[in-house]
Scaffold this active site. Structure first.
Site, PDB file in Angstrom:
ATOM      1  N   ASN A 110       0.831  -1.211   0.000  1.00  0.00           N
ATOM      2  CA  ASN A 110       0.000   0.000   0.000  1.00  0.00           C
ATOM      3  C   ASN A 110       0.872   1.271   0.000  1.00  0.00           C
ATOM      4  O   ASN A 110       2.026   1.227  -0.378  1.00  0.00           O
ATOM      5  CB  ASN A 110      -1.002  -0.005   1.149  1.00  0.00           C
ATOM      6  CG  ASN A 110      -2.301   0.673   0.735  1.00  0.00           C
ATOM      7  OD1 ASN A 110      -2.329   1.874   0.585  1.00  0.00           O
ATOM      8  ND2 ASN A 110      -3.349  -0.097   0.525  1.00  0.00           N
ATOM      9  N   ARG A 111       0.315   2.387   0.458  1.00  0.00           N
ATOM     10  CA  ARG A 111       0.943   3.688   0.175  1.00  0.00           C
ATOM     11  C   ARG A 111       1.729   4.280   1.335  1.00  0.00           C
ATOM     12  O   ARG A 111       1.372   4.088   2.496  1.00  0.00           O
ATOM     13  CB  ARG A 111      -0.137   4.684  -0.253  1.00  0.00           C
ATOM     14  CG  ARG A 111      -0.748   4.313  -1.591  1.00  0.00           C
ATOM     15  CD  ARG A 111      -1.951   5.141  -1.939  1.00  0.00           C
ATOM     16  NE  ARG A 111      -2.462   4.739  -3.259  1.00  0.00           N
ATOM     17  CZ  ARG A 111      -3.188   3.639  -3.467  1.00  0.00           C
ATOM     18  NH1 ARG A 111      -3.524   2.859  -2.468  1.00  0.00           N
ATOM     19  NH2 ARG A 111      -3.562   3.321  -4.692  1.00  0.00           N
ATOM     20  N   HIS A 136       3.287   0.060  -2.858  1.00  0.00           N
ATOM     21  CA  HIS A 136       3.656  -1.354  -2.940  1.00  0.00           C
ATOM     22  C   HIS A 136       5.159  -1.614  -3.083  1.00  0.00           C
ATOM     23  O   HIS A 136       5.583  -2.482  -3.854  1.00  0.00           O
ATOM     24  CB  HIS A 136       2.925  -2.036  -4.097  1.00  0.00           C
ATOM     25  CG  HIS A 136       1.436  -2.177  -3.896  1.00  0.00           C
ATOM     26  ND1 HIS A 136       0.836  -2.277  -2.660  1.00  0.00           N
ATOM     27  CD2 HIS A 136       0.401  -2.252  -4.796  1.00  0.00           C
ATOM     28  CE1 HIS A 136      -0.481  -2.412  -2.809  1.00  0.00           C
ATOM     29  NE2 HIS A 136      -0.773  -2.378  -4.082  1.00  0.00           N
ATOM     30  N   HIS A 211      -1.304 -10.105  -3.053  1.00  0.00           N
ATOM     31  CA  HIS A 211      -2.160  -9.262  -3.872  1.00  0.00           C
ATOM     32  C   HIS A 211      -2.968 -10.088  -4.879  1.00  0.00           C
ATOM     33  O   HIS A 211      -3.180  -9.645  -6.019  1.00  0.00           O
ATOM     34  CB  HIS A 211      -1.310  -8.209  -4.580  1.00  0.00           C
ATOM     35  CG  HIS A 211      -1.999  -6.917  -4.860  1.00  0.00           C
ATOM     36  ND1 HIS A 211      -3.108  -6.831  -5.675  1.00  0.00           N
ATOM     37  CD2 HIS A 211      -1.747  -5.662  -4.432  1.00  0.00           C
ATOM     38  CE1 HIS A 211      -3.490  -5.563  -5.743  1.00  0.00           C
ATOM     39  NE2 HIS A 211      -2.688  -4.834  -4.995  1.00  0.00           N
ATOM     40  N   TYR A 213      -5.859 -11.495  -7.081  1.00  0.00           N
ATOM     41  CA  TYR A 213      -7.128 -10.958  -7.605  1.00  0.00           C
ATOM     42  C   TYR A 213      -8.068 -12.141  -7.786  1.00  0.00           C
ATOM     43  O   TYR A 213      -7.811 -13.005  -8.625  1.00  0.00           O
ATOM     44  CB  TYR A 213      -6.918 -10.319  -8.976  1.00  0.00           C
ATOM     45  CG  TYR A 213      -6.280  -8.957  -8.991  1.00  0.00           C
ATOM     46  CD1 TYR A 213      -4.937  -8.776  -8.695  1.00  0.00           C
ATOM     47  CD2 TYR A 213      -7.032  -7.838  -9.352  1.00  0.00           C
ATOM     48  CE1 TYR A 213      -4.361  -7.514  -8.747  1.00  0.00           C
ATOM     49  CE2 TYR A 213      -6.452  -6.576  -9.405  1.00  0.00           C
ATOM     50  CZ  TYR A 213      -5.124  -6.423  -9.100  1.00  0.00           C
ATOM     51  OH  TYR A 213      -4.552  -5.175  -9.169  1.00  0.00           O
ATOM     52  N   ASP A 281     -11.676   0.735  -2.478  1.00  0.00           N
ATOM     53  CA  ASP A 281     -10.218   0.657  -2.350  1.00  0.00           C
ATOM     54  C   ASP A 281      -9.908   1.249  -0.978  1.00  0.00           C
ATOM     55  O   ASP A 281      -9.318   2.314  -0.869  1.00  0.00           O
ATOM     56  CB  ASP A 281      -9.539   1.447  -3.477  1.00  0.00           C
ATOM     57  CG  ASP A 281      -8.070   1.069  -3.654  1.00  0.00           C
ATOM     58  OD1 ASP A 281      -7.537   0.335  -2.802  1.00  0.00           O
ATOM     59  OD2 ASP A 281      -7.466   1.522  -4.661  1.00  0.00           O
ATOM     60  N   GLN A 318      -7.323  -4.443   3.125  1.00  0.00           N
ATOM     61  CA  GLN A 318      -7.677  -3.540   2.032  1.00  0.00           C
ATOM     62  C   GLN A 318      -8.627  -4.288   1.111  1.00  0.00           C
ATOM     63  O   GLN A 318      -8.295  -5.358   0.595  1.00  0.00           O
ATOM     64  CB  GLN A 318      -6.408  -3.138   1.254  1.00  0.00           C
ATOM     65  CG  GLN A 318      -6.626  -2.121   0.145  1.00  0.00           C
ATOM     66  CD  GLN A 318      -6.514  -0.676   0.633  1.00  0.00           C
ATOM     67  OE1 GLN A 318      -6.140  -0.436   1.783  1.00  0.00           O
ATOM     68  NE2 GLN A 318      -6.834   0.270  -0.221  1.00  0.00           N
ATOM     69  N   GLU A 345      -6.486  -7.606   0.768  1.00  0.00           N
ATOM     70  CA  GLU A 345      -5.078  -7.592   1.177  1.00  0.00           C
ATOM     71  C   GLU A 345      -4.991  -7.343   2.678  1.00  0.00           C
ATOM     72  O   GLU A 345      -5.194  -6.223   3.132  1.00  0.00           O
ATOM     73  CB  GLU A 345      -4.349  -6.477   0.416  1.00  0.00           C
ATOM     74  CG  GLU A 345      -4.497  -6.566  -1.088  1.00  0.00           C
ATOM     75  CD  GLU A 345      -4.426  -5.191  -1.769  1.00  0.00           C
ATOM     76  OE1 GLU A 345      -3.384  -4.528  -1.673  1.00  0.00           O
ATOM     77  OE2 GLU A 345      -5.417  -4.781  -2.382  1.00  0.00           O
TER      78      GLU A 345
HETATM   79  C1  GLA Z   1      -3.880  -1.761  -4.199  1.00  0.00           C
HETATM   80  C2  GLA Z   1      -4.188  -0.311  -4.138  1.00  0.00           C
HETATM   81  C3  GLA Z   1      -4.959   0.083  -5.341  1.00  0.00           C
HETATM   82  C4  GLA Z   1      -4.194  -0.274  -6.613  1.00  0.00           C
HETATM   83  C5  GLA Z   1      -3.852  -1.732  -6.603  1.00  0.00           C
HETATM   84  C6  GLA Z   1      -2.952  -2.092  -7.746  1.00  0.00           C
HETATM   85  O1  GLA Z   1      -4.955  -2.525  -3.910  1.00  0.00           O
HETATM   86  O2  GLA Z   1      -4.868   0.052  -2.959  1.00  0.00           O
HETATM   87  O3  GLA Z   1      -5.226   1.460  -5.323  1.00  0.00           O
HETATM   88  O4  GLA Z   1      -3.021   0.484  -6.676  1.00  0.00           O
HETATM   89  O5  GLA Z   1      -3.223  -2.086  -5.422  1.00  0.00           O
HETATM   90  O6  GLA Z   1      -3.450  -1.707  -8.968  1.00  0.00           O
END
Ligand code: GLA
Length: 382
Positions: A110-111, A136, A211, A213, A281, A318, A345
């Site tokens: 994350n950020r 990430h 991560h 999907y 998100d 997340q 996540e």
């Molecule tokens: C995470 C982030 C999203 C995006 C995805 C990758 O889940 O929170 O905003 O960046 O990764 O695309």
């Protein structure tokens, strides 16, 4: 004469399946195979580890990014589908279409606001790869992009593979030499456990997750909006327009983030379309804050009957509804459309390194980072 025939047969088998290593579960019918998955553009060999349990549930993990590449799971009628996004070759993983599909994410998932943090009086600057923030773990040598050392393991129960990587001091701007390992074990009760551990020789932030999907109707199906989700979370961390938490913890009650009861994802998502996240998100604050493993999320697909339950020790998760997927092509030419797969996540909260009120993500020398996530696969009948 007999020996010659045998030699030819063995040589033929090696030619056909490649130089594969195999192992068998100590306690059951599970099997594990290691084989080549090709090479990176830089010439590094990537291996694939295919774990299969007695029920036929199959999970494959590649050594680039210690990445879950495939999960083959039965629906309520016993029909098998691959339920995660991914690619058929290493080039796919190295290409533009790869938005962290199935990878181990870090060193910090994350950020991190403005790609900056201060630790023990020193300021560190990281790559800005999600304007104006760091996302990430960085650009070139984040944990999802490097090739890990992988091997088959023989756990007491089930089958497994373990991956390790040493990230040198300063890699992607982070301090300390980080030794990290991820261990995947698949058991006959349809549980995939992912155990992460790490040590460092200098204080450094660490936040690791996977991560993957998911689309429980089969990856490449048009949407996840008909899936139903329940999150064991009463609160979430509100964020600004760049998805950095404001520091506040707010109640989900009365908002579109209330997933305390199983709710169809599409029911309220349009209310989020015009936000910075373009959909879900958000980081949810899990009810369980004990550091022990507990249920965090239950995802159900009414069409196939597949269910995924996620257990974690983390304080947050997340929920990302695949808003940035854009129809890129993946395995078998399948298209991954906007909102056709979702990520759950489990993690420490985003930007924890800059938020003193959040649970810490700082790993110190002498301490061990350790966490286990469990994905449990099943079906339901209605
Ligand atoms: C995470 C982030 C999203 C995006 C995805 C990758 O889940 O929170 O905003 O960046 O990764 O695309």
């Amino acid at each position: 004469m007999k020996t010659n025939v045998l030699t030819i047969l063995v040589a033929f088998a090696v030619l056909v399946v490649g130089a594969a290593d195999t192992s068998r579960a100590a306690d059951g019918k599970g099997t594990a195979v290691q084989k080549s998955f090709g090479k990176t553009a830089g010439g590094e060999a990537v291996d694939e580890f295919i774990l299969k349990n007695a029920q036929g549930l199959t999970v494959s993990v590649i050594s680039r990014g210690a990445t879950i590449r495939q999960i083959l799971a039965k629906d309520r009628d016993g029909k098998v589908a691959d339920i995660v996004n991914g690619f058929d070759d290493v080039a796919g993983y190295e290409g533009e279409g790869n938005q962290y599909f199935g990878c181990t994410t870090g060193r910090v998932c994350n950020r991190i606001a403005n790609g900056k943090f201060t630790l023990d009086g020193k300021e560190y600057t990281l790559a800005i790869n999600n304007e104006p923030n760091h996302l990430h773990g960085g650009v070139k040598r984040s944990l999802d992009k490097v090739v890990w050392k992988g091997r088959l393991i023989e756990p007491k129960r089930g089958v497994g593979a373990a991956f390790s990587y040493t990230s040198p001091d300063g890699e992607e701007g982070y301090p300390g030499t980080l030794k990290v390992s991820v261990r995947y074990v698949l058991t006959d009760d349809n549980k995939l456990s992912i155990r992460y551990s790490a040590t460092t020789d200098a204080a450094t932030p660490v936040n690791l997750t996977n991560h993957a999907y998911f689309n429980l109707a089969g990856a490449g199906s048009p949407t996840v909006l008909n899936h139903e989700l329940q999150l064991e979370a009463d609160k979430y961390t509100p964020a600004d327009d760049t998805l950095i938490p404001t520091g506040r913890i707010a109640n989900v009650q009365g908002t579109v983030l209330d997933f305390r009861k199983s709710t169809r994802i599409g029911d309220r998502i349009e209310e989020l379309t015009d936000t910075a996240a373009l959909g879900y998100d958000h980081n949810f604050v899990l009810r369980n804050q004990t550091g022990e493993n507990a249920l965090a999320a239950t995802l159900r697909d009414p069409s196939s009957g597949r269910v995924l339950k996620i257990y974690t020790q983390e304080p947050g998760i997340q929920f990302y509804s695949g808003n940035f997927l854009h129809g890129q092509k993946g395995k078998g030419g399948k298209e991954y459309a906007h909102r056709s797969a979702l990520c759950l996540e489990d993690q420490h909260y985003p930007d924890s390194v800059n938020q003193p009120s959040f649970p810490t993500t700082i790993l110190k020398p002498g301490d061990k980072f350790s966490k286990t996530t469990v994905y449990e696969f099943g079906v339901f009948f209605k």
